[in-house]
Motif scaffolding. Structure first.
Motif, PDB file in Angstrom:
ATOM      1  N   UNK A 128     -94.819 -14.242  48.660  1.00 34.03           N
ATOM      2  CA  UNK A 128     -95.211 -15.620  48.384  1.00 34.03           C
ATOM      3  C   UNK A 128     -96.587 -15.817  48.998  1.00 34.03           C
ATOM      4  N   UNK A 129     -97.125 -17.010  48.889  1.00 35.37           N
ATOM      5  CA  UNK A 129     -98.444 -17.276  49.467  1.00 35.37           C
ATOM      6  C   UNK A 129     -98.458 -17.059  50.970  1.00 35.37           C
ATOM      7  N   UNK A 130     -97.326 -17.243  51.620  1.00 38.26           N
ATOM      8  CA  UNK A 130     -97.302 -17.125  53.081  1.00 38.26           C
ATOM      9  C   UNK A 130     -96.374 -16.035  53.595  1.00 38.26           C
ATOM     10  N   UNK A 131     -95.966 -15.114  52.730  1.00 34.52           N
ATOM     11  CA  UNK A 131     -95.127 -13.998  53.163  1.00 34.52           C
ATOM     12  C   UNK A 131     -95.649 -12.705  52.530  1.00 34.52           C
ATOM     13  N   UNK A 132     -95.986 -11.722  53.378  1.00 33.32           N
ATOM     14  CA  UNK A 132     -96.428 -10.407  52.914  1.00 33.32           C
ATOM     15  C   UNK A 132     -95.581  -9.330  53.578  1.00 33.32           C
ATOM     16  N   UNK A 133     -95.406  -8.207  52.888  1.00 36.25           N
ATOM     17  CA  UNK A 133     -94.612  -7.112  53.436  1.00 36.25           C
ATOM     18  C   UNK A 133     -95.378  -5.805  53.359  1.00 36.25           C
ATOM     19  N   UNK A 134     -94.987  -4.894  54.216  1.00 36.66           N
ATOM     20  CA  UNK A 134     -95.565  -3.560  54.251  1.00 36.66           C
ATOM     21  C   UNK A 134     -94.431  -2.564  54.439  1.00 36.66           C
ATOM     22  N   UNK A 135     -94.356  -1.571  53.562  1.00 41.05           N
ATOM     23  CA  UNK A 135     -93.317  -0.557  53.654  1.00 41.05           C
ATOM     24  C   UNK A 135     -93.860   0.683  54.361  1.00 41.05           C
ATOM     25  N   UNK A 136     -93.165   1.106  55.408  1.00 39.93           N
ATOM     26  CA  UNK A 136     -93.567   2.288  56.169  1.00 39.93           C
ATOM     27  C   UNK A 136     -92.777   3.492  55.657  1.00 39.93           C
TER      28      UNK A 136
END
Length: 327
Positions: A128-136
């Protein structure tokens, strides 16, 4: 057969330290075939791409590549370049040299950094505009390959083994897999090793760097810890690196483009020259590599030195002094 070296100055001070280092390589091995290629911010502004197809092809076909630095487009340049050469390990020595104002003169470290995965695989999402994710991403294959390299590295150099840096107490699955795989390979090979939580290791390196030698790291940890070690030995201007693949390799200083001094002729070429020494040794020019390393060390000890090391000399003066040591 003549070895073919791809040369990519890139941006900023890369355009100064890479040509200076090429002069040194030409002095010790006149038979090298050099081909210059373009990459970085200026190339993107001119062509729309930071890493043109012809540069990719030149690097893939070369026996080794010497790279300077890239600015805003660094992720678009250096990560693909490492992929092109198949680099699975980033070798980053951090050593304090006589004549430099090192915070910890006893420092003599080498970081062996996994170079293909971790948080640098680019698997990021904006949910969303205020939620980001990063997969390790951590795999047994990549960890095992790094571990085998680490075992061979310490055996060839008669080192007393290595330290595994990790954060498996928190990242139990990913760093747990990394730690367990490296531990298993070292056990099978009979290579002495210990382990340390990477945050605690950062503190211990600052306080007692002499207690460590070779450190085997996941990707991000190796990036951060080697930069920390730069502060112990006098700055990033002294750190070389090698990106080693199965049949190709890329060599680069750890420093960036240094836009504040770019074009002023005062950039420190020593890290790039140390990278060139690693390039020579990679191509089995062991004596030439030792000669370059010794020449740079002599200049660091006796001068002249660039302003970042407390001197007033320019890039050309330091280069001429290194060439004088080699003559």
């Amino acid at each position: 057969m003549t070895d073919r070296i791809a040369v990519i100055p890139g941006d900023g001070i890369g355009r100064e330290v890479v040509p200076a280092t090429q002069r040194v390589l030409e002095a010790v091995e006149p038979e090298f075939s050099f081909v210059e290629a373009a990459a970085g911010d200026a190339v993107k502004e001119e062509t729309g791409t930071a890493l043109p197809a012809e540069t990719r092809e030149l690097v893939a076909d070369a026996d080794a590549t010497l790279f300077g630095a890239a600015g805003e487009t660094a992720a678009d340049v250096i990560l693909p370049l490492r992929q092109i050469v198949g680099s699975f390990v980033n070798v980053r020595p951090a050593r304090a040299y006589p004549g430099t104002d090192a915070l910890r003169p006893e420092t003599d470290l080498v970081f062996l950094r996994e170079n293909t995965e971790g948080v640098y695989t680019g698997h990021e999402s904006r949910l969303t505009d205020d939620v980001a994710t990063l997969t390790r991403v951590v795999t047994e294959f990549a960890s095992e390959r790094l571990a085998e390299f680490a075992c061979e590295y310490v055996e060839e150099r008669d080192e007393d083994g290595f330290t595994i840096a990790h954060k498996a107490n928190v990242m139990r699955e990913t760093d747990g897999l990394f730690r367990d795989t490296v531990d298993r390979v070292a056990d099978v090979r009979g290579v002495p090793h210990d382990e340390a939580l990477m945050d605690a290791l950062a503190t211990h390196l600052c306080l007692h760097p002499e207690e460590y030698g070779v450190v085997v790291c996941p990707n991000l940890a190796g990036d951060v810890l080697s930069d920390l070690a730069a502060g112990l030995v006098g700055g990033l201007g002294l750190l070389p690196s090698a990106n080693i693949g199965p049949e190709n390799a890329l060599f680069e200083p750890v420093h960036g483009t240094a836009p504040d001094i770019a074009g002023e002729g005062v950039a420190n070429p020593c890290a790039t020259m140390f990278s060139a020494a690693m390039l020579l040794e990679y191509l089995d020019y062991d004596e030439e590599g030792k000669a370059v390393r010794s020449a740079v060390e002599s200049v660091l000890e006796d001068g002249p030195r660039t302003p970042d090391l407390g001197g007033s000399a320019g890039t050309d003066a330091v280069t001429d002094a290194v060439l004088g040591q080699l003559s």
